[in-house]
Design a protein around this motif. Structure first.
Motif, PDB file in Angstrom:
ATOM      1  N   CYS A  25       0.859  -1.185   0.000  1.00  0.00           N
ATOM      2  CA  CYS A  25       0.000   0.000   0.000  1.00  0.00           C
ATOM      3  C   CYS A  25       0.897   1.238   0.000  1.00  0.00           C
ATOM      4  O   CYS A  25       1.848   1.319   0.779  1.00  0.00           O
ATOM      5  N   CYS A  28       0.192   3.176   3.911  1.00  0.00           N
ATOM      6  CA  CYS A  28       0.658   2.606   5.184  1.00  0.00           C
ATOM      7  C   CYS A  28       1.788   1.603   4.986  1.00  0.00           C
ATOM      8  O   CYS A  28       2.512   1.289   5.928  1.00  0.00           O
ATOM      9  N   CYS A  30       1.504  -1.623   4.163  1.00  0.00           N
ATOM     10  CA  CYS A  30       1.183  -3.035   4.383  1.00  0.00           C
ATOM     11  C   CYS A  30       1.169  -3.765   3.044  1.00  0.00           C
ATOM     12  O   CYS A  30       1.032  -3.141   1.990  1.00  0.00           O
ATOM     13  N   CYS A  60      -4.341  -0.235   0.275  1.00  0.00           N
ATOM     14  CA  CYS A  60      -5.074  -1.303   0.952  1.00  0.00           C
ATOM     15  C   CYS A  60      -6.506  -0.801   1.148  1.00  0.00           C
ATOM     16  O   CYS A  60      -6.791   0.392   1.022  1.00  0.00           O
ATOM     17  N   CYS A  63      -6.793   2.032   3.950  1.00  0.00           N
ATOM     18  CA  CYS A  63      -6.336   3.377   3.571  1.00  0.00           C
ATOM     19  C   CYS A  63      -7.258   3.989   2.526  1.00  0.00           C
ATOM     20  O   CYS A  63      -7.573   5.176   2.590  1.00  0.00           O
TER      21      CYS A  63
HETATM   22 ZN   LIG Z   1      -2.734   1.098   3.657  1.00  0.00          ZN
END
Ligand SMILES: [Zn+2]
Length: 124
Positions: A25, A28, A30, A60, A63
């Motif tokens: 992502c 963030c 991830c 993601c 987000c």
């Molecule tokens: Zn994210």
């Protein structure tokens, strides 16, 4: 009101977006799966962002949901205010802080795409 027509991105374009941060992502950091990745308009369409690949980031679900219709700096501001909102609105959060279960680490938000562009931004 007429709904804005959105460009339908091809599988190849979707793969290009997915590969921008090697399956992470952009916000963030991830990991996202190819199927689970959402394509976020960096500059939202409703404030003049273009519906093309240059205006897309892989995101993601979380987000993409929280950024919603915000631009990047508005999203940063939103995230930076979370601690203050929790301290104002959440009794369990305030109790957790008081007992040392939760610790406020700061309000500075550095997005994953910024960490990738300038790794030195993390230091200091
Ligand atoms: Zn994210």
């Amino acid at each position: 009101m007429e709904k804005t027509k959105r460009h339908r991105f091809s599988a190849r374009e979707r793969k290009q977006v997915f590969d921008m941060f090697e399956g992470h992502c952009a916000y963030c950091g991830c990991e996202v799966t190819f199927r689970g990745m959402q394509m976020d308009h960096k500059v939202p369409l409703h404030i003049g962002g273009e519906d093309n690949i240059e205006n897309l980031f892989p995101a993601c679900r979380s987000c993409n949901h929280y950024k919603h219709s915000l631009g990047i700096e508005e999203f940063r501001k939103y995230l930076a205010g979370i601690n203050q909102r929790l301290m104002r609105d959440s009794i369990p959060f305030k109790v957790a802080v008081r007992f040392g279960i939760v610790k406020h680490m700061g309000d500075k938000v550095i997005f994953y795409f910024e960490r990738c562009e300038k790794p030195e931004a993390l230091e200091g």
